[in-house]
Design an enzyme around this catalytic site. Sequence first.
Site, PDB file in Angstrom:
ATOM      1  CG  ASP A  34      30.010   9.923  39.311  1.00 15.26           C
ATOM      2  OD1 ASP A  34      30.449   8.777  40.725  1.00 15.26           O
ATOM      3  OD2 ASP A  34      29.745   9.391  38.599  1.00 15.26           O
TER       4      ASP A  34
ATOM      5  CE  LYS B  26      26.453   3.349  41.012  1.00 12.27           C
ATOM      6  NZ  LYS B  26      27.384   4.747  39.674  1.00 12.27           N
TER       7      LYS B  26
ATOM      8  CD  GLN C 179      27.405   3.284  35.688  1.00  9.78           C
ATOM      9  OE1 GLN C 179      26.865   4.222  36.796  1.00  9.78           O
ATOM     10  NE2 GLN C 179      28.217   2.478  35.703  1.00  9.78           N
TER      11      GLN C 179
END
Length: 281
Positions: free
Chosen positions: A120, A53, A97
């Site tokens: 997200d 990422k 995460q």
Amino acid sequence: MTAILLNGKELAAKKREQMKEKVEQLKSQGTVPGLAVILVGTNQASQTYVRSKQKACEQIGIHSVLVELSEETTESQLLAEIDRLNEDSSVDGILVQLPLPKQITEQAVIERIHPSKDVDGFHPISIGKMMTGEETFLPCTPHGIVVMLKEANIELEGKHVVVVGRSNIVGKPVGQLLLNENATVTYCHSRTKNLEEMTKQADILIAAVGVTKMIKEKHVKPGAVVIDVGINRENGKLCGDVDFDEVKEVASYLTPVPGGVGPMTITMLLENTIQSAERRA
Ligand code: GUN
């Protein structure tokens, strides 16, 4: 018959080139898009994903900050870190995460991220807006799948989509997004009876279970589109939820692992971050 492969790597590269220009434009107007990534603990897969990422951000000019916290981090320490990033005006997106160590309640963390920075798309407000079809950050993997299908000119309206897997990250939202596209959606999961009978009805079959090579030729209707969301490691090799060698003989379209859905997930994260920066600008 041999399936046409849906090349996510190529499509992701094309999209990222376009994003690069948008980032340049934002920068010339004085806004540097910023993504904060929080990694808690030492989960190896998570470390790899986070690195990918960050690298992707770098490639297109998004400023990324990595916040690394120890395995022993308490929930309140993590929430305090999120509060700090919520307040930081140089941060357009916050990504924690998953999975998190067991002393931390994931849902509390997801709900602490301000919806305006929820790149997200996991916050209940984002999910609610997705369900009602309002504009919002869409969850990255499901959104990437829809973009891939559309790019390949695969008709969605009226198609029977069967989703195998019901996770909050992929299974549930991908069904919702395809419902929004007027598909007819069936969810299957570990308690589904006669799985094969269900999956055989799919025009578009989405495998998001996390079980290596679970979807075999017998599960697939000839000519179906098969999307493999699995990222499993088998003897050090990445492997999907679909038995690629078997299914490629019956499907019309198939996503490979790696190089299918994976690169699209990160691309949609970049897109959400840029969108957030545009709102700030
Ligand atoms: N873990 C596995 N997939 C994801 C994702 O898309 N976002 C976050 N934050 N964690 C994940």
